[in-house]
Design a protein around this motif. Structure first.
Motif, PDB file in Angstrom:
ATOM      1  N   PHE A  68       0.829  -1.204   0.000  1.00  0.00           N
ATOM      2  CA  PHE A  68       0.000   0.000   0.000  1.00  0.00           C
ATOM      3  C   PHE A  68       0.865   1.258   0.000  1.00  0.00           C
ATOM      4  N   THR A  69       1.987   1.207   0.725  1.00  0.00           N
ATOM      5  CA  THR A  69       2.914   2.332   0.750  1.00  0.00           C
ATOM      6  C   THR A  69       3.489   2.595  -0.634  1.00  0.00           C
ATOM      7  N   GLN A  70       3.914   1.539  -1.331  1.00  0.00           N
ATOM      8  CA  GLN A  70       4.455   1.760  -2.676  1.00  0.00           C
ATOM      9  C   GLN A  70       3.367   2.203  -3.654  1.00  0.00           C
ATOM     10  N   TYR A  71       2.123   1.782  -3.425  1.00  0.00           N
ATOM     11  CA  TYR A  71       1.011   2.232  -4.269  1.00  0.00           C
ATOM     12  C   TYR A  71       0.838   3.750  -4.130  1.00  0.00           C
ATOM     13  N   ILE A  72       0.914   4.245  -2.887  1.00  0.00           N
ATOM     14  CA  ILE A  72       0.760   5.673  -2.630  1.00  0.00           C
ATOM     15  C   ILE A  72       1.977   6.450  -3.132  1.00  0.00           C
ATOM     16  N   ILE A  73       3.183   5.995  -2.783  1.00  0.00           N
ATOM     17  CA  ILE A  73       4.404   6.712  -3.164  1.00  0.00           C
ATOM     18  C   ILE A  73       4.556   6.787  -4.681  1.00  0.00           C
ATOM     19  N   ASN A  74       4.251   5.702  -5.381  1.00  0.00           N
ATOM     20  CA  ASN A  74       4.381   5.671  -6.844  1.00  0.00           C
ATOM     21  C   ASN A  74       3.169   6.237  -7.574  1.00  0.00           C
ATOM     22  N   LYS A  75       2.175   6.680  -6.827  1.00  0.00           N
ATOM     23  CA  LYS A  75       0.958   7.290  -7.384  1.00  0.00           C
ATOM     24  C   LYS A  75       0.345   6.421  -8.490  1.00  0.00           C
ATOM     25  N   GLN A  76       0.135   5.161  -8.156  1.00  0.00           N
ATOM     26  CA  GLN A  76      -0.396   4.211  -9.133  1.00  0.00           C
ATOM     27  C   GLN A  76      -1.801   4.570  -9.606  1.00  0.00           C
ATOM     28  N   TRP A  77      -2.526   5.346  -8.825  1.00  0.00           N
ATOM     29  CA  TRP A  77      -3.888   5.719  -9.221  1.00  0.00           C
ATOM     30  C   TRP A  77      -3.902   6.646 -10.430  1.00  0.00           C
ATOM     31  N   GLN A  78      -2.779   7.275 -10.748  1.00  0.00           N
ATOM     32  CA  GLN A  78      -2.733   8.217 -11.865  1.00  0.00           C
ATOM     33  C   GLN A  78      -2.680   7.524 -13.221  1.00  0.00           C
ATOM     34  N   HIS A  79      -2.449   6.202 -13.240  1.00  0.00           N
ATOM     35  CA  HIS A  79      -2.348   5.484 -14.509  1.00  0.00           C
ATOM     36  C   HIS A  79      -3.705   5.255 -15.159  1.00  0.00           C
ATOM     37  N   HIS A  80      -4.757   5.371 -14.388  1.00  0.00           N
ATOM     38  CA  HIS A  80      -6.114   5.159 -14.905  1.00  0.00           C
ATOM     39  C   HIS A  80      -6.993   6.313 -14.460  1.00  0.00           C
ATOM     40  N   ASN A  81      -8.015   6.561 -15.213  1.00  0.00           N
ATOM     41  CA  ASN A  81      -8.917   7.670 -14.890  1.00  0.00           C
ATOM     42  C   ASN A  81     -10.169   7.180 -14.170  1.00  0.00           C
ATOM     43  N   ASN A  82      -9.987   6.309 -13.213  1.00  0.00           N
ATOM     44  CA  ASN A  82     -11.130   5.830 -12.442  1.00  0.00           C
ATOM     45  C   ASN A  82     -11.581   6.919 -11.481  1.00  0.00           C
ATOM     46  N   PRO A  83     -12.870   7.011 -11.231  1.00  0.00           N
ATOM     47  CA  PRO A  83     -13.364   8.007 -10.272  1.00  0.00           C
ATOM     48  C   PRO A  83     -12.794   7.755  -8.872  1.00  0.00           C
ATOM     49  N   LEU A  84     -12.697   8.810  -8.095  1.00  0.00           N
ATOM     50  CA  LEU A  84     -12.131   8.735  -6.753  1.00  0.00           C
ATOM     51  C   LEU A  84     -12.867   7.726  -5.884  1.00  0.00           C
ATOM     52  N   TYR A  85     -14.189   7.692  -5.947  1.00  0.00           N
ATOM     53  CA  TYR A  85     -14.940   6.767  -5.103  1.00  0.00           C
ATOM     54  C   TYR A  85     -14.603   5.311  -5.437  1.00  0.00           C
ATOM     55  N   GLN A  86     -14.343   5.003  -6.707  1.00  0.00           N
ATOM     56  CA  GLN A  86     -13.969   3.640  -7.075  1.00  0.00           C
ATOM     57  C   GLN A  86     -12.597   3.279  -6.525  1.00  0.00           C
ATOM     58  N   ARG A  87     -11.656   4.201  -6.626  1.00  0.00           N
ATOM     59  CA  ARG A  87     -10.312   3.949  -6.104  1.00  0.00           C
ATOM     60  C   ARG A  87     -10.356   3.757  -4.595  1.00  0.00           C
ATOM     61  N   LEU A  88     -11.081   4.629  -3.900  1.00  0.00           N
ATOM     62  CA  LEU A  88     -11.181   4.504  -2.447  1.00  0.00           C
ATOM     63  C   LEU A  88     -11.872   3.203  -2.055  1.00  0.00           C
ATOM     64  N   LEU A  89     -12.942   2.904  -2.734  1.00  0.00           N
ATOM     65  CA  LEU A  89     -13.710   1.711  -2.396  1.00  0.00           C
ATOM     66  C   LEU A  89     -12.892   0.444  -2.607  1.00  0.00           C
ATOM     67  N   LEU A  90     -12.262   0.321  -3.747  1.00  0.00           N
ATOM     68  CA  LEU A  90     -11.561  -0.918  -4.046  1.00  0.00           C
ATOM     69  C   LEU A  90     -10.173  -0.974  -3.417  1.00  0.00           C
ATOM     70  N   VAL A  91      -9.346   0.007  -3.681  1.00  0.00           N
ATOM     71  CA  VAL A  91      -7.950  -0.051  -3.238  1.00  0.00           C
ATOM     72  C   VAL A  91      -7.825   0.179  -1.738  1.00  0.00           C
ATOM     73  N   PHE A  92      -8.359   1.274  -1.242  1.00  0.00           N
ATOM     74  CA  PHE A  92      -8.218   1.596   0.171  1.00  0.00           C
ATOM     75  C   PHE A  92      -8.918   0.565   1.046  1.00  0.00           C
TER      76      PHE A  92
END
Length: 102
Positions: A68-92
């Motif tokens: 999870f730390t490397q996911y945040i540090i490497n900003k992996q969420w920027q590779h896809h244009n998924n809505p914030l609620y989807q990222r929070l719901l699934l990843v977090f």
């Protein structure tokens, strides 16, 4: 398969996310089976079984925190244009579950 849509490292065999997931899959199987059997058919003392559980849960917790730390540090969420609620719901949510209830 769905998770790799939110984190491309899960489909890249050279990434830490892929390695930690595969590694945990193989290395946690024997202690998990021993833990489950030991809770139903005591073949070791409760203290030994507790140590097996603590070590197994710690490994799962540690791997999740590092991933999870490397996911945040490497900003992996920027590779896809998924809505914030989807990222929070699934990843977090899925990672917090592994951190709180290994």
């Amino acid at each position: 398969a769905t998770y790799s849509l939110f984190d491309p490292s899960y489909s890249d065999t050279r990434s830490f996310g892929w390695c930690i997931d595969i590694g945990n899959g193989f290395s946690t199987l024997p202690p998990t089976v021993a833990f489950a059997i030991g809770m139903t058919e005591p073949f070791v003392s409760a203290r030994v079984l507790g140590i097996i559980g603590i070590l197994s849960f710690y490994q799962e917790f540690y791997g999740t925190v590092i991933y999870f730390t490397q996911y945040i540090i490497n900003k992996q969420w920027q590779h896809h244009n998924n809505p914030l609620y989807q990222r929070l719901l699934l990843v977090f949510t899925s990672n917090v579950i592994w951190m709180v209830f290994p």
